[in-house]
Design a protein around this motif. Structure first.
Motif, PDB file in Angstrom:
ATOM      1  N   THR A  90       0.840  -1.208   0.000  1.00  0.00           N
ATOM      2  CA  THR A  90       0.000   0.000   0.000  1.00  0.00           C
ATOM      3  C   THR A  90       0.866   1.247   0.000  1.00  0.00           C
ATOM      4  OG1 THR A  90      -1.772  -1.141   1.171  1.00  0.00           O
ATOM      5  CG2 THR A  90      -1.782   1.261   1.255  1.00  0.00           C
ATOM      6  N   ARG A  91       1.923   1.237   0.787  1.00  0.00           N
ATOM      7  CA  ARG A  91       2.811   2.400   0.838  1.00  0.00           C
ATOM      8  C   ARG A  91       3.481   2.644  -0.506  1.00  0.00           C
ATOM      9  NH1 ARG A  91       6.837   2.244   5.751  1.00  0.00           N
ATOM     10  NH2 ARG A  91       7.641   3.983   4.524  1.00  0.00           N
ATOM     11  N   GLN A  95       0.946   4.215  -2.806  1.00  0.00           N
ATOM     12  CA  GLN A  95       0.737   5.617  -2.442  1.00  0.00           C
ATOM     13  C   GLN A  95       1.909   6.486  -2.876  1.00  0.00           C
ATOM     14  OE1 GLN A  95      -0.022   5.329   1.788  1.00  0.00           O
ATOM     15  NE2 GLN A  95      -2.226   5.180   1.483  1.00  0.00           N
ATOM     16  N   CYS A 131      -6.860  -0.150  -2.725  1.00  0.00           N
ATOM     17  CA  CYS A 131      -6.071   1.068  -2.974  1.00  0.00           C
ATOM     18  C   CYS A 131      -6.832   2.079  -3.831  1.00  0.00           C
ATOM     19  CB  CYS A 131      -4.754   0.707  -3.658  1.00  0.00           C
ATOM     20  SG  CYS A 131      -3.594  -0.224  -2.619  1.00  0.00           S
ATOM     21  N   LYS A 161      -9.605  11.152   2.922  1.00  0.00           N
ATOM     22  CA  LYS A 161      -8.545  10.151   3.011  1.00  0.00           C
ATOM     23  C   LYS A 161      -7.223  10.875   3.226  1.00  0.00           C
ATOM     24  CE  LYS A 161      -7.080   9.616  -1.806  1.00  0.00           C
ATOM     25  NZ  LYS A 161      -6.840   8.658  -2.898  1.00  0.00           N
ATOM     26  N   ASN A 168      -2.693  10.350   3.271  1.00  0.00           N
ATOM     27  CA  ASN A 168      -1.571   9.607   2.678  1.00  0.00           C
ATOM     28  C   ASN A 168      -0.801   8.938   3.814  1.00  0.00           C
ATOM     29  OD1 ASN A 168       0.898   8.788   1.594  1.00  0.00           O
ATOM     30  ND2 ASN A 168       0.947  10.447   0.117  1.00  0.00           N
ATOM     31  N   ASP A 173      -2.978   0.670   6.699  1.00  0.00           N
ATOM     32  CA  ASP A 173      -3.463   0.815   5.332  1.00  0.00           C
ATOM     33  C   ASP A 173      -3.952   2.248   5.129  1.00  0.00           C
ATOM     34  OD1 ASP A 173      -4.226   0.136   2.761  1.00  0.00           O
ATOM     35  OD2 ASP A 173      -5.221  -1.721   3.373  1.00  0.00           O
ATOM     36  N   GLU A 174      -4.438   2.554   3.917  1.00  0.00           N
ATOM     37  CA  GLU A 174      -4.878   3.907   3.596  1.00  0.00           C
ATOM     38  C   GLU A 174      -5.918   4.393   4.607  1.00  0.00           C
ATOM     39  OE1 GLU A 174      -5.778   5.854  -0.534  1.00  0.00           O
ATOM     40  OE2 GLU A 174      -7.559   4.783   0.122  1.00  0.00           O
ATOM     41  N   THR A 234      -8.957   6.414   5.910  1.00  0.00           N
ATOM     42  CA  THR A 234     -10.125   7.172   5.474  1.00  0.00           C
ATOM     43  C   THR A 234     -10.973   7.480   6.699  1.00  0.00           C
ATOM     44  OG1 THR A 234     -11.371   5.136   5.014  1.00  0.00           O
ATOM     45  CG2 THR A 234     -10.179   6.127   3.179  1.00  0.00           C
TER      46      THR A 234
END
Length: 296
Positions: free
Chosen positions: A86-87, A90, A119, A188, A190, A246-247, A249
């Protein structure tokens, strides 16, 4: 500690390509050199290293006009399930935005479709079949999410610009508005820009994103109803449920018209909101806050 860096030296590039081959070509008996293509010379390359300099992930971005393609992305097996994929996505997305791309595209192997879906990517069609036996799916992610908001997109654009201009840390955190329906508001952040020493999201960043999300819902509804006032946080209490790997939100909802109307008579208004912050799809924090609106 993991860092996303750009391979600079010949030795770094050799290690970068070696890992690409080991993870993405060698398992299918492909020769050295098959991990490269004609676009590598013009592409943007990134790799992730740990605190001892060991290479743990790779990824490539190729920008053409307003479209950017992610390709050759992989994480070493021993480091999977730590949020590193995920990083990397991003980090590549941030590069794409800096290059002015309006959407990301990719061909994902079928077993990776759910990961890229988390993602923010959407399947749009069948992709190529690699080596005659590995099917892929075409996936796309729009990078101009503000223009996908159907309810009051201009107000959302104004709010996001105002945050980034008047609260610079919100831009550094990568806070973006991704949904507003008139009653539900979602942002969301980063993850890469908000990491602590444990490689999860910094608690202060979680709190800040929650504060902004609640504040944003109130501001948007005030603009819709033609009301004026200064919104300040009166109190706030947050419960951290699990690390954010994780991302991130954050989501809040409420129809506030009746609570806000006393502003017309010059009265002070208090509004209590509950903001939920998610790590991917997992609930990670609950933020209860009281906002006070002071009439102009």
């Amino acid at each position: 500690m993991y860092r996303v860096v750009t391979p600079q030296t010949e030795a770094e590039l050799e290690s970068y390509y070696q890992l690409r081959w080991q993870l993405l070509r060698k398992p299918w008996q492909q020769p050295r050199g098959s991990e490269r293509d004609e676009f590598d010379e013009y592409a943007l390359h990134r790799m992730m290293v740990d605190n001892t300099g060991n290479l743990v992930a790779v990824g490539r971005l190729y920008v053409s006009g307003d479209e950017a393609q992610i390709r050759f992305m992989a994480v070493v097996p021993d480091c999977r399930d730590r949020g590193l994929g995920t990083r990397m996505v991003q980090a590549l997305e941030q590069v794409a935005r800096q290059q002015g791309a309006r959407r990301l595209v990719m061909n994902a192997r079928e077993e990776a479709v759910s990961f890229y879906g988390r993602c923010g990517f959407t399947v749009v069609g069948e992709g190529p079949i690699s080596f005659g036996k590995i099917p892929h799916r075409q996936m796309i992610k729009a990078l101009t999410s503000i223009h996908q908001i159907r309810h009051c997109p201009e107000l959302c654009d104004d709010l996001q610009r105002s945050w980034h201009r008047r609260i610079p840390i919100s831009e550094k955190m990568g806070i973006k508005i991704i949904q507003y329906t008139g009653s539900r508001f979602k942002t969301k952040g980063n993850l890469t820009a908000n990491l602590n020493m444990h490689e999860s999201m910094f608690a202060g960043s979680i709190y800040s994103q929650c504060v902004l999300t609640g504040w944003g819902l109130i501001w948007l509804q005030m603009q819709e109803f033609g009301l004026n006032g200064d919104i300040v946080q009166g109190s706030g209490d947050i419960k951290y449920l699990t690390p954010v790997w994780d991302e991130p939100t954050a989501e809040v909802q409420g129809r506030l018209r009746e609570q806000l109307l006393p502003l017309q008579a010059g009265e002070r208004v208090r509004i209590d909101l509950e903001v939920i912050l998610y790590s991917g799809e997992q609930k990670a924090a609950i933020f209860n806050s009281r906002y006070v609106i002071l009439p102009h």
